[in-house]
Design a protein around this motif. Sequence first.
Motif, PDB file in Angstrom:
ATOM      1  N   GLN A  50       0.828  -0.985   0.077  1.00  0.00           N
ATOM      2  CA  GLN A  50       0.108  -0.238   0.168  1.00  0.00           C
ATOM      3  C   GLN A  50       0.762   1.019   0.116  1.00  0.00           C
ATOM      4  N   VAL A  51       0.457   2.554  -0.664  1.00  0.00           N
ATOM      5  CA  VAL A  51       0.694   3.261  -0.524  1.00  0.00           C
ATOM      6  C   VAL A  51       0.362   4.086  -0.192  1.00  0.00           C
ATOM      7  N   PHE A  52       0.574   5.365   1.318  1.00  0.00           N
ATOM      8  CA  PHE A  52      -0.023   6.254   1.829  1.00  0.00           C
ATOM      9  C   PHE A  52       0.548   7.906   1.186  1.00  0.00           C
ATOM     10  N   SER A  53      -0.194   8.501   1.348  1.00  0.00           N
ATOM     11  CA  SER A  53      -0.352  10.006   1.298  1.00  0.00           C
ATOM     12  C   SER A  53       0.207  10.149   3.166  1.00  0.00           C
ATOM     13  N   PRO A  54       2.075  11.832   2.932  1.00  0.00           N
ATOM     14  CA  PRO A  54       1.959  11.716   3.364  1.00  0.00           C
ATOM     15  C   PRO A  54       0.729  12.236   4.385  1.00  0.00           C
ATOM     16  N   GLN A  55       1.035  12.952   6.012  1.00  0.00           N
ATOM     17  CA  GLN A  55       0.458  14.004   6.957  1.00  0.00           C
ATOM     18  C   GLN A  55       0.462  15.734   5.856  1.00  0.00           C
ATOM     19  N   PRO A  56      -0.211  16.314   6.245  1.00  0.00           N
ATOM     20  CA  PRO A  56       0.066  17.928   5.844  1.00  0.00           C
ATOM     21  C   PRO A  56       1.379  17.856   5.637  1.00  0.00           C
ATOM     22  N   ALA A  57       2.001  17.890   7.579  1.00  0.00           N
ATOM     23  CA  ALA A  57       3.497  19.061   7.815  1.00  0.00           C
ATOM     24  C   ALA A  57       4.002  18.382   6.841  1.00  0.00           C
ATOM     25  N   LEU A  58       4.383  16.881   6.682  1.00  0.00           N
ATOM     26  CA  LEU A  58       5.672  16.805   5.303  1.00  0.00           C
ATOM     27  C   LEU A  58       5.301  16.645   3.485  1.00  0.00           C
ATOM     28  N   ARG A  59       4.225  17.130   3.371  1.00  0.00           N
ATOM     29  CA  ARG A  59       4.038  17.524   2.091  1.00  0.00           C
ATOM     30  C   ARG A  59       4.693  17.713   1.350  1.00  0.00           C
ATOM     31  N   GLU A  60       5.457  18.271   2.225  1.00  0.00           N
ATOM     32  CA  GLU A  60       6.025  20.216   1.321  1.00  0.00           C
ATOM     33  C   GLU A  60       7.417  18.796   0.761  1.00  0.00           C
TER      34      GLU A  60
ATOM     35  N   ASN B 286       0.918  -2.844  12.538  1.00  0.00           N
ATOM     36  CA  ASN B 286       0.577  -2.781  11.649  1.00  0.00           C
ATOM     37  C   ASN B 286       0.590  -1.888  11.400  1.00  0.00           C
ATOM     38  N   PRO B 287       0.181  -0.960  10.176  1.00  0.00           N
ATOM     39  CA  PRO B 287       0.738   0.254   9.226  1.00  0.00           C
ATOM     40  C   PRO B 287       0.613   1.481   9.615  1.00  0.00           C
ATOM     41  N   THR B 288      -0.508   1.568  10.767  1.00  0.00           N
ATOM     42  CA  THR B 288      -0.405   2.647  11.386  1.00  0.00           C
ATOM     43  C   THR B 288       0.825   3.044  11.913  1.00  0.00           C
ATOM     44  N   ASP B 289       1.770   2.194  12.885  1.00  0.00           N
ATOM     45  CA  ASP B 289       1.713   2.149  13.667  1.00  0.00           C
ATOM     46  C   ASP B 289       3.323   2.640  13.002  1.00  0.00           C
ATOM     47  N   ILE B 290       3.585   1.459  11.803  1.00  0.00           N
ATOM     48  CA  ILE B 290       4.976   2.237  10.931  1.00  0.00           C
ATOM     49  C   ILE B 290       4.302   3.708  10.617  1.00  0.00           C
ATOM     50  N   LEU B 291       3.588   4.048   9.365  1.00  0.00           N
ATOM     51  CA  LEU B 291       3.348   4.893   9.346  1.00  0.00           C
ATOM     52  C   LEU B 291       3.504   6.603  10.499  1.00  0.00           C
ATOM     53  N   GLN B 292       3.348   5.910  11.625  1.00  0.00           N
ATOM     54  CA  GLN B 292       3.956   6.640  12.687  1.00  0.00           C
ATOM     55  C   GLN B 292       5.028   6.481  13.329  1.00  0.00           C
TER      56      GLN B 292
ATOM     57  N   THR C  30      10.037  -3.855   3.424  1.00  0.00           N
ATOM     58  CA  THR C  30      10.480  -3.008   2.590  1.00  0.00           C
ATOM     59  C   THR C  30       9.301  -2.268   3.041  1.00  0.00           C
ATOM     60  N   VAL C  31      10.134  -0.558   3.688  1.00  0.00           N
ATOM     61  CA  VAL C  31       9.501   0.831   4.091  1.00  0.00           C
ATOM     62  C   VAL C  31       9.957   1.417   3.448  1.00  0.00           C
ATOM     63  N   LYS C  32       9.483   2.626   2.050  1.00  0.00           N
ATOM     64  CA  LYS C  32       9.881   3.380   1.406  1.00  0.00           C
ATOM     65  C   LYS C  32       9.491   4.549   1.463  1.00  0.00           C
ATOM     66  N   VAL C  33      10.312   5.571   1.502  1.00  0.00           N
ATOM     67  CA  VAL C  33       9.727   7.506   1.493  1.00  0.00           C
ATOM     68  C   VAL C  33      10.698   7.468   0.332  1.00  0.00           C
TER      69      VAL C  33
ATOM     70  N   ILE D  69       4.492   0.843   2.362  1.00  0.00           N
ATOM     71  CA  ILE D  69       4.738  -0.264   3.211  1.00  0.00           C
ATOM     72  C   ILE D  69       5.119  -1.282   2.179  1.00  0.00           C
ATOM     73  N   PHE D  70       5.507  -2.275   2.140  1.00  0.00           N
ATOM     74  CA  PHE D  70       5.173  -3.628   1.747  1.00  0.00           C
ATOM     75  C   PHE D  70       5.934  -4.824   2.572  1.00  0.00           C
ATOM     76  N   ARG D  71       4.950  -6.195   2.398  1.00  0.00           N
ATOM     77  CA  ARG D  71       5.356  -6.900   3.040  1.00  0.00           C
ATOM     78  C   ARG D  71       5.323  -8.342   2.045  1.00  0.00           C
ATOM     79  N   LEU D  72       6.137  -9.016   1.949  1.00  0.00           N
ATOM     80  CA  LEU D  72       5.996 -10.865   0.911  1.00  0.00           C
ATOM     81  C   LEU D  72       6.326 -11.238   1.996  1.00  0.00           C
ATOM     82  N   ASP D  73       5.353 -12.720   1.902  1.00  0.00           N
ATOM     83  CA  ASP D  73       5.613 -13.506   2.863  1.00  0.00           C
ATOM     84  C   ASP D  73       5.097 -14.978   1.774  1.00  0.00           C
ATOM     85  N   MET D  74       6.408 -15.524   1.014  1.00  0.00           N
ATOM     86  CA  MET D  74       6.044 -16.757   0.034  1.00  0.00           C
ATOM     87  C   MET D  74       6.356 -18.103   0.233  1.00  0.00           C
TER      88      MET D  74
END
Length: 274
Positions: free
Chosen positions: A4-14, A138-144, A89-92, A21-26
């Motif tokens: 999933q690709v997330f938009s950052p919070q407003p304070a970071l969008r500049e 949890n994606p929310t915790d990762i983003l935070q 993987t977490v990508k910024v 966030i990408f997880r692979l389990d094979m």
Amino acid sequence: MFYQVFSPQPALREFVNNIMIFRLDMPAIGKNPTVVLPPLGEQCLYFYPLESPVSEYLDKEKMIKLSPSILVGPQVNRVKLTMPFHSYTVKVGFQPGGLYRILGIPMNEMVMDESLDSVYFLDKEIQFINEQLCELSNPTDILQLVEGFLLKKAQKLRPVLPVDKVLSLVHQKGGLMKVEDIAENACVSTRQLERLFQQRIGLQPRFFTRITRFAKAWRIKESNPQIKWTTIAYDCGYFDQMHLIRDFKTFCGSSPSVIEDEIKASSFTLGGQL
């Protein structure tokens, strides 16, 4: 697989465009999964908390086991990643020029067409972030966590200039802007624009617009394999298919059919986001 690709919070969008966030389990059977990524004008910070992939720079016939966290600048050639069966993987993805505004280091002074260990540029806090990411699912915790790190960096952000806003506009338009129009919108001469592009992107303006347009063409084909290259060339603003083929030779050293086969052979596709 979670992707999933997330938009950052407003304070970071500049200066931050997206956080992925990408997880692979094979099952660990047969060959490791692979993905081919296009030439891309984006500057990124990656975290690999569990195990990092192996990157193969196809134009150089060079393979590297990536560091646990890396910085990547504009990729002027395609890259093949061999992923662990269990990867995380977490990508910024930064806004164009955003990495310069964080580091204050001219991008043309950094070898950005390959990966750089981010510890050398963003201090050892990166290692701590990776260790914490290992414990999170949890994606929310990762983003935070990641956004908290970026907010600290934002406190020392270099001032925004008109050119920074124009760089984002070039990206939004898929590279379809003339250099003269970019300079006018940035309130600088074309000579000054070249210097600012080298400083913030590490590429010349015309080359950046070309690679941005080519990356858009690749992503369309990746997402819609049934679409013909002639249609894609038209949709991306190429004069004709031959001009698109020219960019294939420049950025990939191969024909469209070869790249199409590589995309099909990939274990999965992520729209160039990985």
